[in-house]
Design an enzyme around this catalytic site. Structure first.
Site, mmCIF file in Angstrom:
data_model
loop_
_atom_site.group_PDB
_atom_site.id
_atom_site.type_symbol
_atom_site.label_atom_id
_atom_site.label_comp_id
_atom_site.label_asym_id
_atom_site.label_seq_id
_atom_site.Cartn_x
_atom_site.Cartn_y
_atom_site.Cartn_z
ATOM 1 N N SER A 69 0.680 -1.017 -0.102
ATOM 2 C CA SER A 69 0.188 0.178 -0.379
ATOM 3 C C SER A 69 0.357 0.789 0.027
ATOM 4 O O SER A 69 1.394 1.567 -1.153
ATOM 5 C CB SER A 69 -0.957 0.173 1.591
ATOM 6 O OG SER A 69 -1.752 1.042 1.260
ATOM 7 N N ASN A 378 -7.753 8.718 6.548
ATOM 8 C CA ASN A 378 -6.480 9.010 5.627
ATOM 9 C C ASN A 378 -7.370 8.926 4.469
ATOM 10 O O ASN A 378 -5.814 8.975 2.933
ATOM 11 C CB ASN A 378 -5.864 7.347 6.041
ATOM 12 C CG ASN A 378 -6.855 6.456 5.509
ATOM 13 O OD1 ASN A 378 -7.653 5.911 5.387
ATOM 14 N ND2 ASN A 378 -6.102 5.790 7.220
ATOM 15 N N SER A 511 0.336 0.378 16.824
ATOM 16 C CA SER A 511 -0.227 0.704 15.406
ATOM 17 C C SER A 511 -0.575 -1.083 15.066
ATOM 18 O O SER A 511 0.322 -1.932 15.636
ATOM 19 C CB SER A 511 0.420 0.972 14.461
ATOM 20 O OG SER A 511 0.551 0.549 13.290
HETATM 21 P P1 NG1 Z 1 -1.678 1.556 11.811
HETATM 22 O O1 NG1 Z 1 -0.610 1.255 11.584
HETATM 23 O O2 NG1 Z 1 -2.974 0.239 12.422
HETATM 24 O O3 NG1 Z 1 -2.345 2.694 12.323
HETATM 25 C C1 NG1 Z 1 -2.656 2.423 9.831
HETATM 26 C C2 NG1 Z 1 -4.226 3.338 9.208
HETATM 27 C C3 NG1 Z 1 -5.343 2.458 9.250
HETATM 28 C C4 NG1 Z 1 -5.320 1.543 7.736
HETATM 29 C C5 NG1 Z 1 -4.713 0.488 8.179
HETATM 30 C C6 NG1 Z 1 -4.366 -0.866 6.824
HETATM 31 C C7 NG1 Z 1 -3.907 5.373 10.202
HETATM 32 C C8 NG1 Z 1 -4.105 6.350 11.464
HETATM 33 N N1 NG1 Z 1 -3.649 4.241 10.552
HETATM 34 O O4 NG1 Z 1 -3.553 1.904 10.197
HETATM 35 O O5 NG1 Z 1 -6.223 3.835 8.890
HETATM 36 O O6 NG1 Z 1 -5.756 1.704 6.916
HETATM 37 O O7 NG1 Z 1 -3.289 1.720 7.956
HETATM 38 O O8 NG1 Z 1 -3.734 0.560 6.119
HETATM 39 O O9 NG1 Z 1 -4.150 6.097 8.798
HETATM 40 ZN ZN ZN Z 2 -3.207 1.695 0.058
#
Ligand code: NG1
Ligand code: ZN
Length: 555
Positions: A69, A378, A511
């Protein structure tokens, strides 16, 4: 399958895809994601698991997407897609994690245990669709995926370089041909075709103009838009940049995540003031809008903003077609700007629910409405229509027959527009291309200039920080991640800090995709939001085992 042929499978795995690292890897919010050189054996094993999953689903097609991604080029990843085009069922994440981490010696017995545990009938057919993003490591990983599928006598079908949401679309279409045709052409015909049909019914008016600049993040989304661009019949005038040429690196200083998190325009953007622009992420499932104002400052229109635009417009169409029995709701996460939540509830009067981060949570919550709009701040999101909503809107559009009333020609026209809006939507998962067309359709219908769109409400200044700790799992949360229950004392400290600021709000969570803790803060001024974020980060550092340098307060 006789045990002897399985032996060959595991001998092959050991030869071709040995586990070359002891780093524990976890199936997180978005599948497995790490440095590409640690992933070949993981992806091969996920090929095995995809076959098992397909058989558990009676031979329906499942999907595998090779992508990391919005991460930078050296990373890669793999996500599994369920038969309805949705993310892999949550209970299988633990199974995927187990299979990815066992030693080569235990691969055979663990696979056998899993087959037994999930009660897979290994005599059934199995079908797995495979897609990949533009990373240079993706073709090798896609081959590992296909080899895993073949090893357990499944049938892989490779789609080459596609966006993540395109692969989700193909999987759904393959299992439900009413939804569309499982090919790239089928995707364009349905989604882009609906946009063009919509535009033909609504000429451009007001302050809307058809020029849109798009940052392709040097990834696959921009390349697909370059194909689509030629078939838009002038309904949209796309100016694409960051398409991967001229040494542009994937997601580096560009793309939706960069624009959102750094709150600055991407490299390569040369925009006149007030020119509407959008940025996609590396695999084409996220989008944010932005423009440069007369003070040369960037104004961001993020996922919350797109969600409010779409929910407001769809609610208006529902009213216009007399379908007030169809309810609409919006789903956000704790990262949604407080101002957006207030605007949606108080102004749009659409109910909002807040769920944990991760699209699967949003998707599920959106299914509770007849029409559920969900977006992460996002820029990842889509709109879901229940079967009942679909059927009723189509029936009003076709012959004016509604379960409640007989509609007039104006109501019918509104329902026809809503049908195009629904067809333009990739309902399997957030899709930057589909969301771009939806946002453009809504702006066009309202004759809206980007600056006026931005004036609907004013975002509270906010700040996100990342923090290293010894073990991020010492932080546990509740209330859709808005409060933490451990480590002891942290929530009390956050409450004290937040109370010092007007419109203050802050939360922390580990995360799911990186080995970090995320801190979020918002308040009524930029300085207040930045200071609150730094103070909360210090509290996390002190109470949750911070590593490296203690965060500093802004000067
Ligand atoms: P994590 O790393 O769990 O915060 C991030 C994004 C999610 C989601 C995932 C998957 C933020 C704060 N967090 O997750 O919204 O998109 O990646 O790609 O943007
Ligand atoms: Zn993506």
């Amino acid at each position: 399958m006789p045990p002897s042929s399985l032996r060959v499978v595991y001998a092959f795995a050991r030869e071709m895809y040995p586990k070359n690292s002891d780093v524990f890897i976890q199936y997180g919010t978005a599948g497995f994601r790490t440095k590409a050189n640690l992933l070949e054996h993981v992806v091969y094993r996920m090929g095995l698991l995809a076959v098992i999953r397909s058989r558990v689903k009676n031979g329906r097609t499942v999907g595998m997407m090779i992508t990391a991604s919005h991460n930078l080029e050296p990373d890669n990843g793999v996500k599994l897609v369920d038969p309805d085009g949705e993310m892999l069922e949550e209970s299988w994440e633990e199974i995927a994690t187990r299979l990815a981490n066992v030693s080569d010696n235990d691969l055979e017995s663990t696979t056998a245990e899993i087959i037994k545990q999930v009660n897979a009938d290994m005599s059934l057919k199995a079908s797995v669709f495979i897609g990949m993003d533009t990373r240079y490591t993706s073709p090798r990983l896609a081959a590992a995926a296909a080899n895993g599928v073949i090893a357990l006598k499944g049938t892989p079908k490779e789609f080459g370089i596609v966006t993540t949401p395109m692969l989700h679309f193909f999987v759904k279409c393959r299992n439900d041909n009413r939804y569309g045709t499982p090919t790239e052409e089928g995707y364009y015909d349905k989604i882009v075709g609906a946009f063009k049909a919509f535009c033909q019914k609504l000429p451009v008016f007001g302050d809307y103009n058809t020029t849109l600049y798009v940052d392709g993040a040097n990834g696959v989304g921009g390349k697909k838009l370059n194909i689509i661009k030629k078939s838009l019949d002038g309904e949209l005038d796309l100016h694409l940049f960051n398409l991967g040429g001229n040494g542009g690196k994937l997601n580096l200083n560009c793309g939706a995540d960069f624009v959102k998190v750094s709150q600055s325009p991407p490299a390569g953007a040369e925009l006149a003031p007030l020119q509407r622009a959008a940025a996609l992420d590396g695999d084409g499932d996220r989008i944010v809008y932005y423009y440069i104002d007369h003070n040369n400052e960037m104004q961001l229109l993020d996922g919350d903003r797109i969600a409010t635009l779409l929910a407001g417009y769809i609610a208006e169409l529902l009213r216009a077609c007399g379908a007030s029995h169809i309810n609409i709701g919006l789903v956000q996460t704790a990262y949604a700007n407080g101002a957006s939540t207030k605007y949606i509830t108080e102004h749009l009067k659409v109910p909002v629910s807040c769920v944990k981060t991760g699209v699967k949570h949003l998707h599920r919550a959106a299914q509770a409405f007849d029409i559920g709009v969900y977006f992460e701040a996002n820029g990842h999101g889509t709109v879901l229509y229940s079967d009942r909503a679909h059927a009723d809107i189509r029936s009003i559009a076709r012959d004016g027959v509604n379960v409640i009333v007989r509609s007039d020609p104006e109501q019918r026209a509104a329902a026809q527009l809503l049908c195009h809006v629904a067809d333009m939507t990739n309902q399997t998962v957030g899709d930057a291309v589909s969301d771009l067309l939806l946002a453009e359709a809504a702006l066009r219908a309202r004759g809206l200039h980007v600056a006026r769109w931005a004036r609907a409400y004013r975002d509270l200044p906010c700040r996100q920080l990342k923090l290293l700790v010894e073990d991020r799992n010492v932080i546990s949360t509740t209330d859709a991640e808005r409060k933490c229950t451990s480590p002891e004392g942290l929530q009390t400290k956050i409450d004290e800090l937040v109370a010092k600021y007007n419109s203050g709000r802050a939360f922390v969570r580990p995360s799911g995709t990186e080995d970090i803790v995320r801190v979020y803060a918002e308040a009524d001024t930029r300085t207040a939001a930045d200071t609150l974020a730094a103070e909360v980060a210090q509290a996390v550092f002190d109470l949750a085992g911070g590593r490296g340098e203690r965060p500093v307060l802004p000067a």
